[in-house]
Design an enzyme around this catalytic site. Sequence first.
Site, PDB file in Angstrom:
ATOM      1  N   GLY A   1     -10.276  -8.619   3.981  1.00 55.91           N
ATOM      2  CA  GLY A   1     -11.192  -9.289   3.063  1.00 55.91           C
ATOM      3  C   GLY A   1     -12.556  -9.597   3.646  1.00 55.91           C
ATOM      4  O   GLY A   1     -13.360 -10.276   2.997  1.00 55.91           O
TER       5      GLY A   1
ATOM      6  N   GLU B   1      -6.233  -7.797   9.149  1.00 59.39           N
ATOM      7  CA  GLU B   1      -6.062  -6.437   8.604  1.00 59.39           C
ATOM      8  C   GLU B   1      -7.315  -5.992   7.845  1.00 59.39           C
ATOM      9  O   GLU B   1      -7.282  -5.812   6.631  1.00 59.39           O
ATOM     10  CB  GLU B   1      -4.907  -6.411   7.600  1.00 59.39           C
ATOM     11  CG  GLU B   1      -3.577  -6.849   8.097  1.00 59.39           C
ATOM     12  CD  GLU B   1      -2.595  -7.063   6.955  1.00 59.39           C
ATOM     13  OE1 GLU B   1      -1.400  -7.165   7.241  1.00 59.39           O
ATOM     14  OE2 GLU B   1      -3.018  -7.145   5.777  1.00 59.39           O
TER      15      GLU B   1
ATOM     16  N   GLY C   1     -10.122  -3.656   6.221  1.00 58.92           N
ATOM     17  CA  GLY C   1     -10.207  -2.265   5.751  1.00 58.92           C
ATOM     18  C   GLY C   1     -11.660  -1.912   5.532  1.00 58.92           C
ATOM     19  O   GLY C   1     -12.319  -1.279   6.352  1.00 58.92           O
ATOM     20  N   ARG C   2     -12.225  -2.397   4.412  1.00 65.01           N
ATOM     21  CA  ARG C   2     -13.603  -2.089   4.019  1.00 65.01           C
ATOM     22  C   ARG C   2     -14.595  -2.318   5.163  1.00 65.01           C
ATOM     23  O   ARG C   2     -15.446  -1.479   5.440  1.00 65.01           O
ATOM     24  CB  ARG C   2     -13.978  -2.993   2.832  1.00 65.01           C
ATOM     25  CG  ARG C   2     -15.333  -2.698   2.244  1.00 65.01           C
ATOM     26  CD  ARG C   2     -15.689  -3.755   1.182  1.00 65.01           C
ATOM     27  NE  ARG C   2     -14.658  -3.917   0.176  1.00 65.01           N
ATOM     28  CZ  ARG C   2     -14.525  -3.154  -0.901  1.00 65.01           C
ATOM     29  NH1 ARG C   2     -15.367  -2.177  -1.132  1.00 65.01           N
ATOM     30  NH2 ARG C   2     -13.557  -3.384  -1.769  1.00 65.01           N
TER      31      ARG C   2
ATOM     32  N   CYS D   1     -19.243  12.570 -18.966  1.00 70.80           N
ATOM     33  CA  CYS D   1     -19.706  12.155 -20.285  1.00 70.80           C
ATOM     34  C   CYS D   1     -19.131  10.783 -20.624  1.00 70.80           C
ATOM     35  O   CYS D   1     -18.376  10.621 -21.576  1.00 70.80           O
ATOM     36  CB  CYS D   1     -19.378  13.196 -21.343  1.00 70.80           C
ATOM     37  SG  CYS D   1     -17.818  14.010 -21.108  1.00 70.80           S
TER      38      CYS D   1
ATOM     39  N   TYR E   1     -12.861   2.787   0.282  1.00 66.83           N
ATOM     40  CA  TYR E   1     -12.564   2.681  -1.156  1.00 66.83           C
ATOM     41  C   TYR E   1     -13.558   3.546  -1.935  1.00 66.83           C
ATOM     42  O   TYR E   1     -14.205   3.072  -2.877  1.00 66.83           O
ATOM     43  CB  TYR E   1     -12.626   1.231  -1.635  1.00 66.83           C
ATOM     44  CG  TYR E   1     -11.716   0.299  -0.870  1.00 66.83           C
ATOM     45  CD1 TYR E   1     -10.331   0.335  -1.063  1.00 66.83           C
ATOM     46  CD2 TYR E   1     -12.212  -0.614   0.050  1.00 66.83           C
ATOM     47  CE1 TYR E   1      -9.490  -0.527  -0.362  1.00 66.83           C
ATOM     48  CE2 TYR E   1     -11.375  -1.466   0.745  1.00 66.83           C
ATOM     49  CZ  TYR E   1     -10.020  -1.423   0.526  1.00 66.83           C
ATOM     50  OH  TYR E   1      -9.179  -2.269   1.213  1.00 66.83           O
TER      51      TYR E   1
HETATM   52  C1  PLP Z   1      -2.395  -6.870   2.198  1.00 67.80           C
HETATM   53  C2  PLP Z   1      -3.756  -6.363   2.412  1.00 67.80           C
HETATM   54  N1  PLP Z   1      -4.259  -6.326   3.660  1.00 67.80           N
HETATM   55  C3  PLP Z   1      -5.503  -5.877   3.917  1.00 67.80           C
HETATM   56  C4  PLP Z   1      -6.310  -5.419   2.895  1.00 67.80           C
HETATM   57  C5  PLP Z   1      -7.690  -4.892   3.235  1.00 67.80           C
HETATM   58  O1  PLP Z   1      -8.669  -5.631   2.625  1.00 67.80           O
HETATM   59  P1  PLP Z   1     -10.232  -5.311   2.903  1.00 67.80           P
HETATM   60  O2  PLP Z   1     -10.418  -3.867   2.751  1.00 67.80           O
HETATM   61  O3  PLP Z   1     -10.921  -6.109   1.865  1.00 67.80           O
HETATM   62  O4  PLP Z   1     -10.517  -5.789   4.290  1.00 67.80           O
HETATM   63  C6  PLP Z   1      -5.843  -5.433   1.570  1.00 67.80           C
HETATM   64  C7  PLP Z   1      -6.688  -4.972   0.461  1.00 67.80           C
HETATM   65  O5  PLP Z   1      -6.363  -5.017  -0.689  1.00 67.80           O
HETATM   66  C8  PLP Z   1      -4.533  -5.907   1.335  1.00 67.80           C
HETATM   67  O6  PLP Z   1      -4.025  -5.948   0.089  1.00 67.80           O
END
Ligand code: PLP
Length: 405
Positions: free
Chosen positions: A224, A281, A283-284, A353, A382
Site C-alpha cells: 500500500g 509486501e 507491489g506498486r 470505441c 498494475y
Molecule cells: C495482501 C496484499 N499484499 C500486498 C499488496 C500490494 O499492494 P501495493 O501494490 O499497493 O503495495 C496487495 C494489493 O492488493 C494485497 O492485496
Amino acid sequence: MVAESVRVRAVQVAAGGDLPAYVYDLPGLRAHAGAVQAAMAGSAQVFYAVKANPAAEILRTLWPFVDGFEVASGGELALVRELLPDAPVAFSGPGKTDAELALTRELGVHRLHVESPGELARLIATGARQDILLRANPDLPGADIRQAADSPFGMDPDGLATCVRLLRDAPWITLHGIHAHLTWDRHDAPAMAELARRVAAWALPWLREHLPAVTEPELDLGGGMGVDYGAPHTRFDWPAYSAALSSLGSELESDLESDLESGLESGPGSGRDRPVRLRIEPGRSLTAYDGWYVTDVLDVKRTHGRHYAVLRGGTHHLRTPVARGHDQPFTVIHRASAGPALTGTVTLVGQLCTPRDVLHRDAEVTGLRVGDLVAFGLAGAYAWNLSHHDFLLHPKPSFHYVDGP
Ligand SMILES: Cc1ncc(COP(=O)(O)O)c(C=O)c1O
C-alpha cells in the site's frame, strides 16, 4: 523523464514497426529496489507483491533485493517456484481453491495467509503441515475502508476466534502471527507507520491472550505504499517508514524486557520470549517507476472545441489510468513527422470505441504531430497485467527489457 536508454530503445522499436511497446529499465529497477532494500534493512523483511507485475524478467531482477514474494493465486505461486525455486513465498488472497491448497503442499510456501475459518478448516482437513498467518481485518483508525472494514478480506474478531478454536485440534498447522494489509496508495510514511503501530498494539495482546504458544510472533503489515502519478519524480519516503518501524520494533522489545523483569509471561510458551518480526509486501511502489508504455500518434483532431490525439493502442494495454481515475504521466518523443503541429491542450485517447479509453485528459503539449512517440511513465505496475487485452482484438504490444550499462 524518460531514461536515455529507454528513449533510444523506444525509437528503435518504433523504427522496427513494433509499437505499441512496453519498455522496462532493468538497471533503474535495480537501483530503486536496492535503495528500498538499503532503507528497510534491519526494520522489516520485504516481500514483493507479484500481482503488481509478474513478468519473469521483473521477478528475476528483483530477487537479489527482496526477502521473498507475496503471491495471490496458484498461477503466481507456480510462476515464482518455476523461476526462483528457493525464494520464500507467502500465499495470500481470498477464495483459495482446494487445487491451490494442494499446489501449496506440492510446491511449498513459507507462509500461507489464512483468509477465513472455512479456508482454515479445509487446510486442516488436508492433514498436511503448514506454517500460517491469520489475515486479520480489525477495524482500526487509519485503515483504508476498501481494504479493511468495508471489504471481504481477512477476518474480524469473531472469525479469528473461530480459527483459534480450530487450531487447538490441529497441531500440524503452525501459526506464526498476523497478516494485516489495511491500506492502499498511502503516500504519507509517518501515517503508515502509525497504522503499523496500531496493528501491533492490537495484534500482540490478541496473540498473547488467544495463542500464547506463538513464539517469534510475526506481523505482516502488507503493501500500500503510494505512487504519486501526478508527481512522477517523487518516491515514498522509505527511510522515514523504516526508521518508524525500527523504533516500533525497539519499543516492542523494551515492553518485552520490562515484562520479563517483572516476571510476567516469561518462559517457554509464553509467546513473549523473542522479538517481533515485521514484514511488508509492497507491489506498486517497487515496480511502477521503471516501466514505460510507448506508442505513437495516429491522428490529431478537433471536435466540439476540444483537441484529441488518437494513439495506437490504449487502455486495453494500459488500464491503470482508468482503473485509478488519474492522468498517466507521459513524455513526447518528437520524430521528423510531417503534418500540422499542435501546441496547446489535448486529450490523449486510444483506439477503443469507448469514451473511457482516455490515457491523459487535458494535457499541455508543444508541437505534437501525427507520428510522434508518446512514452507513458509509471507503467511498470498494475499496467499490462491489469488490462482487458482482448477487447476489440487489436494487436498486443511488444515487450522490451533494457539492460546493461
Ligand atoms: C495482501 C496484499 N499484499 C500486498 C499488496 C500490494 O499492494 P501495493 O501494490 O499497493 O503495495 C496487495 C494489493 O492488493 C494485497 O492485496
